[in-house]
Design a protein around this motif. Structure first.
Motif, PDB file in Angstrom:
ATOM      1  N   LEU A   1     -19.583  68.986  27.872  1.00 39.29           N
ATOM      2  CA  LEU A   1     -20.415  69.621  26.773  1.00 39.29           C
ATOM      3  C   LEU A   1     -20.315  71.154  27.188  1.00 39.29           C
ATOM      4  N   GLN A   2     -19.805  71.923  26.241  1.00 35.99           N
ATOM      5  CA  GLN A   2     -19.864  73.232  26.576  1.00 35.99           C
ATOM      6  C   GLN A   2     -21.286  74.148  25.862  1.00 35.99           C
ATOM      7  N   VAL A   3     -21.604  73.654  24.640  1.00 34.21           N
ATOM      8  CA  VAL A   3     -22.494  74.296  23.841  1.00 34.21           C
ATOM      9  C   VAL A   3     -22.966  73.345  23.140  1.00 34.21           C
ATOM     10  N   SER A   4     -24.491  73.584  22.804  1.00 31.03           N
ATOM     11  CA  SER A   4     -25.136  72.921  21.569  1.00 31.03           C
ATOM     12  C   SER A   4     -26.079  73.886  20.950  1.00 31.03           C
ATOM     13  N   THR A   5     -26.237  73.816  19.795  1.00 26.86           N
ATOM     14  CA  THR A   5     -27.126  75.040  19.242  1.00 26.86           C
ATOM     15  C   THR A   5     -28.283  74.075  18.339  1.00 26.86           C
ATOM     16  N   GLY A   6     -29.563  74.398  18.758  1.00 29.22           N
ATOM     17  CA  GLY A   6     -30.579  73.719  18.228  1.00 29.22           C
ATOM     18  C   GLY A   6     -31.777  74.367  17.419  1.00 29.22           C
ATOM     19  N   GLN A   7     -32.400  73.844  16.777  1.00 31.16           N
ATOM     20  CA  GLN A   7     -33.643  74.428  16.088  1.00 31.16           C
ATOM     21  C   GLN A   7     -34.660  74.690  16.996  1.00 31.16           C
ATOM     22  N   ASP A   8     -35.426  75.530  16.279  1.00 26.85           N
ATOM     23  CA  ASP A   8     -36.735  76.317  17.173  1.00 26.85           C
ATOM     24  C   ASP A   8     -38.017  75.508  16.676  1.00 26.85           C
ATOM     25  N   PRO A   9     -38.414  74.405  17.267  1.00 23.57           N
ATOM     26  CA  PRO A   9     -39.439  73.754  16.960  1.00 23.57           C
ATOM     27  C   PRO A   9     -40.778  74.673  16.746  1.00 23.57           C
ATOM     28  N   VAL A  10     -41.005  75.292  18.042  1.00 20.82           N
ATOM     29  CA  VAL A  10     -42.372  75.950  18.160  1.00 20.82           C
ATOM     30  C   VAL A  10     -42.282  77.121  17.042  1.00 20.82           C
ATOM     31  N   LYS A  11     -41.479  77.687  16.931  1.00 21.03           N
ATOM     32  CA  LYS A  11     -41.390  78.931  15.588  1.00 21.03           C
ATOM     33  C   LYS A  11     -41.471  78.403  14.435  1.00 21.03           C
ATOM     34  N   THR A  12     -41.010  77.058  14.084  1.00 25.59           N
ATOM     35  CA  THR A  12     -41.113  76.367  12.895  1.00 25.59           C
ATOM     36  C   THR A  12     -42.301  76.164  12.637  1.00 25.59           C
ATOM     37  N   ALA A  13     -42.915  75.405  13.473  1.00 24.50           N
ATOM     38  CA  ALA A  13     -44.392  75.110  13.342  1.00 24.50           C
ATOM     39  C   ALA A  13     -45.289  76.106  13.242  1.00 24.50           C
ATOM     40  N   GLN A  14     -45.246  76.939  13.991  1.00 26.57           N
ATOM     41  CA  GLN A  14     -46.148  78.272  14.015  1.00 26.57           C
ATOM     42  C   GLN A  14     -45.907  78.845  12.512  1.00 26.57           C
ATOM     43  N   GLY A  15     -44.427  79.151  12.009  1.00 29.68           N
ATOM     44  CA  GLY A  15     -44.445  79.669  10.614  1.00 29.68           C
ATOM     45  C   GLY A  15     -45.038  78.911   9.805  1.00 29.68           C
ATOM     46  N   ALA A  16     -45.048  77.499   9.775  1.00 34.21           N
ATOM     47  CA  ALA A  16     -45.515  76.564   8.647  1.00 34.21           C
ATOM     48  C   ALA A  16     -46.946  76.565   8.698  1.00 34.21           C
ATOM     49  N   TYR A  17     -47.652  76.911   9.886  1.00 35.39           N
ATOM     50  CA  TYR A  17     -49.072  76.932   9.865  1.00 35.39           C
ATOM     51  C   TYR A  17     -49.551  78.186   9.218  1.00 35.39           C
ATOM     52  N   GLU A  18     -48.723  79.487   9.571  1.00 34.54           N
ATOM     53  CA  GLU A  18     -49.160  80.500   8.937  1.00 34.54           C
ATOM     54  C   GLU A  18     -48.820  80.530   7.479  1.00 34.54           C
TER      55      GLU A  18
ATOM     56  N   VAL B   1     -41.998  77.181   2.303  1.00 32.52           N
ATOM     57  CA  VAL B   1     -40.893  76.430   2.758  1.00 32.52           C
ATOM     58  C   VAL B   1     -40.357  77.068   4.059  1.00 32.52           C
ATOM     59  N   ILE B   2     -40.159  76.550   5.160  1.00 40.76           N
ATOM     60  CA  ILE B   2     -39.789  77.123   6.460  1.00 40.76           C
ATOM     61  C   ILE B   2     -38.653  76.015   6.947  1.00 40.76           C
ATOM     62  N   GLN B   3     -37.585  76.369   7.527  1.00 35.57           N
ATOM     63  CA  GLN B   3     -36.436  75.854   8.040  1.00 35.57           C
ATOM     64  C   GLN B   3     -35.420  76.442   8.747  1.00 35.57           C
ATOM     65  N   THR B   4     -34.735  75.837   9.466  1.00 38.30           N
ATOM     66  CA  THR B   4     -33.675  76.532  10.139  1.00 38.30           C
ATOM     67  C   THR B   4     -32.337  76.381   9.318  1.00 38.30           C
ATOM     68  N   ASP B   5     -31.869  77.559   9.553  1.00 37.55           N
ATOM     69  CA  ASP B   5     -30.434  77.741   8.695  1.00 37.55           C
ATOM     70  C   ASP B   5     -29.492  77.054   9.421  1.00 37.55           C
ATOM     71  N   ASN B   6     -29.039  76.094   8.717  1.00 39.82           N
ATOM     72  CA  ASN B   6     -28.135  74.983   9.279  1.00 39.82           C
ATOM     73  C   ASN B   6     -26.710  75.405   9.033  1.00 39.82           C
ATOM     74  N   THR B   7     -26.391  76.589   8.259  1.00 42.13           N
ATOM     75  CA  THR B   7     -25.115  77.055   8.339  1.00 42.13           C
ATOM     76  C   THR B   7     -25.055  77.805   9.755  1.00 42.13           C
ATOM     77  N   ALA B   8     -25.924  78.512   9.949  1.00 44.15           N
ATOM     78  CA  ALA B   8     -26.034  79.351  11.318  1.00 44.15           C
ATOM     79  C   ALA B   8     -25.805  78.410  12.534  1.00 44.15           C
TER      80      ALA B   8
END
Length: 327
Positions: A271-288, A136-143
């Protein structure tokens, strides 16, 4: 909980390599001819485009192939896409489930076919069960919420420290991940000692509807100091709502897209800020994880949570990089 739905559901195979006969390679965790990897995505927005691009680059480097399919957030479509990949005899499938219980039968059909299954993106309940998935690999949504909240703290402290701030929320609480984001945002303000009154907390996660909700909020609460939105549709809607109302109220958002990045560099300063997921690291980690599970059977750690990326108007390096990467 991201952007525009795509309509295509047909499988597409990325041209990555030839089809040399595969043989086990215990050193790399891959076969010498590379793995045949299936990628099931919810939709075709910027985030999933990043997932696909990141995966294809990693698989290509190993000489493998990628087969992609969209579930359109529909469990029935997801099941058909998975069945097509099973028939295509892929070695591994990376999947963001359309649902938890609703996707369980599909996940089990993949596992029963002897195919390595990795859950990525948003994995809860059944999709984190080692009997069903191999990693399982996913972004920390609380973070994600905390990241935006920390920037909001600095904004309020710089603007008028000590004042009780009135904040309106556009939520996507239909998804458990969004509740975590909201908790993280509130905790960041609370931990910093920012005094807050949450004047309203309303559903608003699709851009069109969220724009109308934001407009109504500004009418009902003309003294609101800021809006926080928990996903990309809410962030877009809140920003457009403030703009259309001719206000200068700050918006603090979640998720990233080319439209949101454009808002973050817009001279309107909404809009002052937005915090997003990192899709490339997610994909690479899932592949590994898929390679490890395919060759040795066990991932350690079994579950990985990635930090989010903060796109802060006042420190625009990440925004500029995102814009450059997504031209």
């Amino acid at each position: 909980m991201t952007g525009t739905l795509a309509v295509a559901t047909a499988l597409v195979v990325s041209a990555c390599s030839g089809t040399a006969a595969a043989s086990d390679d215990s050193t790399s965790g891959a076969k010498s001819g590379g793995l045949k990897v299936g990628l099931i995505m919810l939709q075709g927005d910027t985030y999933f485009q990043g997932i696909q691009t990141g995966l294809e680059a990693a698989v290509k480097a190993d000489g493998g192939t990628v087969t992609t399919g969209l579930s359109n957030n529909d469990p029935a479509t997801e099941a058909q896409v998975a069945q097509n990949m099973i028939q295509a005899k892929v070695d591994a499938i990376l999947m963001q489930p359309a649902g938890d219980a609703a996707s369980l039968a599909t996940m089990k059909s993949i596992t029963d076919a002897g195919i390595t299954l990795i859950c990525y993106g948003n994995c809860l309940g059944n999709s984190t069960d080692p009997a069903v998935v191999k990693g399982v690999i996913q972004t920390d949504n609380t973070a994600l919420g905390t990241g935006t909240g920390n920037v909001a703290v600095k904004y309020f402290q710089d603007k008028d420290a000590g004042k009780t701030v009135k904040i309106a929320i556009l939520n996507c609480d239909i998804a458990s991940a969004c509740k975590l984001r909201k908790a993280g945002f509130k905790k960041a303000l609370s931990d910093a000692g920012v005094k807050v009154t949450y004047v309203t907390d309303q559903e608003g996660y699709l851009a069109d509807k969220a724009t109308a909700v934001a407009t109504d909020i500004l009418t009902a609460h003309p003294d609101v100091d800021a809006i926080w939105a928990s996903n990309d549709g809410g962030t877009v809607g809140a920003t457009l709502g403030v703009k259309q109302a001719g206000k200068s109220i700050p918006v603090f958002g979640t998720d990233i897209s080319t439209q949101i990045a454009g808002f973050l560099v817009d001279s309107d300063n909404i809009l002052q800020v937005s915090t997003g997921q990192d899709p490339v690291k997610t994909a690479q980690g899932a592949y590994e994880m898929a390679k490890t599970a395919h060759s040795r059977g066990t991932n350690s750690p079994f579950s990985v949570q990635l930090p989010g990326v903060v796109y802060d108007r006042s420190a625009p390096d990440n925004i500029n990089k995102f814009i450059a990467d997504n031209k």
